[in-house]
Motif scaffolding. Structure first.
Motif, PDB file in Angstrom:
ATOM      1  N   SER A   1      -1.869  44.450   6.468  1.00  0.00           N
ATOM      2  CA  SER A   1      -0.773  43.988   5.622  1.00  0.00           C
ATOM      3  C   SER A   1      -0.346  42.590   6.063  1.00  0.00           C
ATOM      4  O   SER A   1      -0.636  42.171   7.187  1.00  0.00           O
ATOM      5  CB  SER A   1       0.413  44.945   5.748  1.00  0.00           C
ATOM      6  OG  SER A   1       1.025  44.786   7.022  1.00  0.00           O
ATOM      7  N   PRO A   2       0.349  41.870   5.191  1.00  0.00           N
ATOM      8  CA  PRO A   2       0.863  40.564   5.606  1.00  0.00           C
ATOM      9  C   PRO A   2       1.740  40.668   6.864  1.00  0.00           C
ATOM     10  O   PRO A   2       1.675  39.808   7.742  1.00  0.00           O
ATOM     11  CB  PRO A   2       1.669  40.091   4.398  1.00  0.00           C
ATOM     12  CG  PRO A   2       0.966  40.726   3.239  1.00  0.00           C
ATOM     13  CD  PRO A   2       0.569  42.093   3.756  1.00  0.00           C
ATOM     14  N   ALA A   3       2.528  41.718   6.965  1.00  0.00           N
ATOM     15  CA  ALA A   3       3.374  41.887   8.157  1.00  0.00           C
ATOM     16  C   ALA A   3       2.519  42.035   9.408  1.00  0.00           C
ATOM     17  O   ALA A   3       2.811  41.445  10.446  1.00  0.00           O
ATOM     18  CB  ALA A   3       4.286  43.098   7.991  1.00  0.00           C
ATOM     19  N   GLN A   4       1.439  42.815   9.321  1.00  0.00           N
ATOM     20  CA  GLN A   4       0.559  42.987  10.472  1.00  0.00           C
ATOM     21  C   GLN A   4      -0.094  41.667  10.862  1.00  0.00           C
ATOM     22  O   GLN A   4      -0.282  41.387  12.039  1.00  0.00           O
ATOM     23  CB  GLN A   4      -0.515  44.028  10.171  1.00  0.00           C
ATOM     24  CG  GLN A   4       0.020  45.437  10.088  1.00  0.00           C
ATOM     25  CD  GLN A   4      -1.020  46.404   9.569  1.00  0.00           C
ATOM     26  OE1 GLN A   4      -1.694  46.128   8.581  1.00  0.00           O
ATOM     27  NE2 GLN A   4      -1.150  47.533  10.238  1.00  0.00           N
ATOM     28  N   ARG A   5      -0.449  40.868   9.887  1.00  0.00           N
ATOM     29  CA  ARG A   5      -1.095  39.584  10.160  1.00  0.00           C
ATOM     30  C   ARG A   5      -0.126  38.565  10.752  1.00  0.00           C
ATOM     31  O   ARG A   5      -0.482  37.818  11.648  1.00  0.00           O
ATOM     32  CB  ARG A   5      -1.679  38.990   8.877  1.00  0.00           C
ATOM     33  CG  ARG A   5      -2.890  39.700   8.373  1.00  0.00           C
ATOM     34  CD  ARG A   5      -3.435  38.985   7.146  1.00  0.00           C
ATOM     35  NE  ARG A   5      -4.596  39.678   6.637  1.00  0.00           N
ATOM     36  CZ  ARG A   5      -5.814  39.556   7.127  1.00  0.00           C
ATOM     37  NH1 ARG A   5      -6.036  38.771   8.138  1.00  0.00           N
ATOM     38  NH2 ARG A   5      -6.817  40.234   6.610  1.00  0.00           N
ATOM     39  N   LEU A   6       1.097  38.510  10.238  1.00  0.00           N
ATOM     40  CA  LEU A   6       2.004  37.404  10.544  1.00  0.00           C
ATOM     41  C   LEU A   6       3.093  37.738  11.556  1.00  0.00           C
ATOM     42  O   LEU A   6       3.814  36.856  11.992  1.00  0.00           O
ATOM     43  CB  LEU A   6       2.636  36.891   9.247  1.00  0.00           C
ATOM     44  CG  LEU A   6       1.624  36.401   8.209  1.00  0.00           C
ATOM     45  CD1 LEU A   6       2.329  36.027   6.922  1.00  0.00           C
ATOM     46  CD2 LEU A   6       0.809  35.233   8.744  1.00  0.00           C
ATOM     47  N   GLU A   7       3.218  38.991  11.933  1.00  0.00           N
ATOM     48  CA  GLU A   7       4.239  39.373  12.908  1.00  0.00           C
ATOM     49  C   GLU A   7       3.614  39.728  14.256  1.00  0.00           C
ATOM     50  O   GLU A   7       4.158  40.504  15.020  1.00  0.00           O
ATOM     51  CB  GLU A   7       5.070  40.551  12.384  1.00  0.00           C
ATOM     52  CG  GLU A   7       5.850  40.242  11.125  1.00  0.00           C
ATOM     53  CD  GLU A   7       6.859  39.119  11.296  1.00  0.00           C
ATOM     54  OE1 GLU A   7       7.372  38.930  12.409  1.00  0.00           O
ATOM     55  OE2 GLU A   7       7.131  38.412  10.307  1.00  0.00           O
ATOM     56  N   ALA A   8       2.484  39.141  14.542  1.00  0.00           N
ATOM     57  CA  ALA A   8       1.816  39.370  15.823  1.00  0.00           C
ATOM     58  C   ALA A   8       2.674  38.801  16.950  1.00  0.00           C
ATOM     59  O   ALA A   8       3.465  37.881  16.740  1.00  0.00           O
ATOM     60  CB  ALA A   8       0.439  38.721  15.815  1.00  0.00           C
TER      61      ALA A   8
ATOM     62  N   GLU B   1       5.513  35.372   4.132  1.00  0.00           N
ATOM     63  CA  GLU B   1       6.077  34.351   5.031  1.00  0.00           C
ATOM     64  C   GLU B   1       7.262  33.652   4.364  1.00  0.00           C
ATOM     65  O   GLU B   1       8.280  33.404   5.010  1.00  0.00           O
ATOM     66  CB  GLU B   1       5.004  33.344   5.432  1.00  0.00           C
ATOM     67  CG  GLU B   1       5.455  32.371   6.474  1.00  0.00           C
ATOM     68  CD  GLU B   1       5.828  32.975   7.816  1.00  0.00           C
ATOM     69  OE1 GLU B   1       6.606  32.345   8.544  1.00  0.00           O
ATOM     70  OE2 GLU B   1       5.346  34.079   8.160  1.00  0.00           O
ATOM     71  N   ASN B   2       7.151  33.351   3.091  1.00  0.00           N
ATOM     72  CA  ASN B   2       8.256  32.708   2.372  1.00  0.00           C
ATOM     73  C   ASN B   2       9.486  33.613   2.305  1.00  0.00           C
ATOM     74  O   ASN B   2      10.617  33.127   2.359  1.00  0.00           O
ATOM     75  CB  ASN B   2       7.827  32.307   0.959  1.00  0.00           C
ATOM     76  CG  ASN B   2       7.040  31.019   0.954  1.00  0.00           C
ATOM     77  OD1 ASN B   2       7.265  30.131   1.761  1.00  0.00           O
ATOM     78  ND2 ASN B   2       6.091  30.911   0.038  1.00  0.00           N
ATOM     79  N   GLN B   3       9.286  34.919   2.187  1.00  0.00           N
ATOM     80  CA  GLN B   3      10.401  35.855   2.090  1.00  0.00           C
ATOM     81  C   GLN B   3      11.042  36.149   3.442  1.00  0.00           C
ATOM     82  O   GLN B   3      12.211  36.504   3.496  1.00  0.00           O
ATOM     83  CB  GLN B   3       9.945  37.179   1.483  1.00  0.00           C
ATOM     84  CG  GLN B   3       9.645  37.103   0.021  1.00  0.00           C
ATOM     85  CD  GLN B   3       9.158  38.432  -0.520  1.00  0.00           C
ATOM     86  OE1 GLN B   3       8.608  39.255   0.214  1.00  0.00           O
ATOM     87  NE2 GLN B   3       9.357  38.655  -1.803  1.00  0.00           N
TER      88      GLN B   3
ATOM     89  N   ILE C   1       3.110  28.081  10.162  1.00  0.00           N
ATOM     90  CA  ILE C   1       2.326  29.213   9.648  1.00  0.00           C
ATOM     91  C   ILE C   1       1.955  28.965   8.196  1.00  0.00           C
ATOM     92  O   ILE C   1       0.807  29.207   7.779  1.00  0.00           O
ATOM     93  CB  ILE C   1       3.106  30.545   9.794  1.00  0.00           C
ATOM     94  CG1 ILE C   1       3.452  30.815  11.259  1.00  0.00           C
ATOM     95  CG2 ILE C   1       2.342  31.702   9.163  1.00  0.00           C
ATOM     96  CD1 ILE C   1       2.272  30.917  12.198  1.00  0.00           C
ATOM     97  N   LEU C   2       2.880  28.459   7.410  1.00  0.00           N
ATOM     98  CA  LEU C   2       2.578  28.150   6.012  1.00  0.00           C
ATOM     99  C   LEU C   2       1.501  27.078   5.911  1.00  0.00           C
ATOM    100  O   LEU C   2       0.632  27.143   5.033  1.00  0.00           O
ATOM    101  CB  LEU C   2       3.849  27.716   5.274  1.00  0.00           C
ATOM    102  CG  LEU C   2       4.850  28.852   5.025  1.00  0.00           C
ATOM    103  CD1 LEU C   2       6.191  28.293   4.591  1.00  0.00           C
ATOM    104  CD2 LEU C   2       4.303  29.837   4.009  1.00  0.00           C
ATOM    105  N   ARG C   3       1.502  26.123   6.823  1.00  0.00           N
ATOM    106  CA  ARG C   3       0.445  25.100   6.827  1.00  0.00           C
ATOM    107  C   ARG C   3      -0.908  25.707   7.166  1.00  0.00           C
ATOM    108  O   ARG C   3      -1.925  25.331   6.574  1.00  0.00           O
ATOM    109  CB  ARG C   3       0.794  23.990   7.818  1.00  0.00           C
ATOM    110  CG  ARG C   3       1.867  23.074   7.306  1.00  0.00           C
ATOM    111  CD  ARG C   3       2.075  21.888   8.218  1.00  0.00           C
ATOM    112  NE  ARG C   3       3.172  21.079   7.738  1.00  0.00           N
ATOM    113  CZ  ARG C   3       4.093  20.536   8.504  1.00  0.00           C
ATOM    114  NH1 ARG C   3       4.046  20.692   9.817  1.00  0.00           N
ATOM    115  NH2 ARG C   3       5.050  19.817   7.985  1.00  0.00           N
ATOM    116  N   LEU C   4      -0.929  26.631   8.119  1.00  0.00           N
ATOM    117  CA  LEU C   4      -2.192  27.315   8.448  1.00  0.00           C
ATOM    118  C   LEU C   4      -2.713  28.109   7.252  1.00  0.00           C
ATOM    119  O   LEU C   4      -3.919  28.113   6.979  1.00  0.00           O
ATOM    120  CB  LEU C   4      -1.997  28.272   9.631  1.00  0.00           C
ATOM    121  CG  LEU C   4      -1.952  27.660  11.013  1.00  0.00           C
ATOM    122  CD1 LEU C   4      -1.594  28.728  12.051  1.00  0.00           C
ATOM    123  CD2 LEU C   4      -3.283  27.032  11.359  1.00  0.00           C
ATOM    124  N   LEU C   5      -1.809  28.772   6.551  1.00  0.00           N
ATOM    125  CA  LEU C   5      -2.208  29.533   5.365  1.00  0.00           C
ATOM    126  C   LEU C   5      -2.739  28.597   4.277  1.00  0.00           C
ATOM    127  O   LEU C   5      -3.730  28.904   3.615  1.00  0.00           O
ATOM    128  CB  LEU C   5      -1.034  30.367   4.844  1.00  0.00           C
ATOM    129  CG  LEU C   5      -0.639  31.549   5.727  1.00  0.00           C
ATOM    130  CD1 LEU C   5       0.739  32.066   5.353  1.00  0.00           C
ATOM    131  CD2 LEU C   5      -1.680  32.658   5.642  1.00  0.00           C
TER     132      LEU C   5
END
Length: 75
Positions: A15-22, A48-50, A57-61
């Motif tokens: 999930s996005p949470a699993q990817r971005l909340e490491a 990430e926006n929410q 992180i947004l730049r990496l995406l």
């Protein structure tokens, strides 16, 4: 464990949470690098926006989206 190819689509099941909340940025970087489709990228960007709205992180995406698009163009 199943016998799946090394380059399988299993990473898209995160999930996005699993990817971005490491717990550290190396894991976030690695999880973004394993995104191979625009649908997953869009979901991560929306997440990430929410939630955090972290510009790095947004730049990496965004960078990964450019890479995925160029891979799609090459196919």
């Amino acid at each position: 464990m199943s016998n799946t190819p090394e380059h399988s689509q299993d990473s898209s099941e995160l999930s996005p949470a699993q990817r971005l909340e490491a717990p550290n940025t190396r894991l976030i970087d690695a999880s973004i690098a394993t995104i191979n489709d625009m649908e997953t990228l869009r979901a991560c960007i929306a997440y990430e926006n929410q939630h955090q709205q972290r510009v790095p992180i947004l730049r990496l995406l965004e960078k990964r989206a450019i890479e995925v698009r160029s891979q799609d163009d090459d196919d």
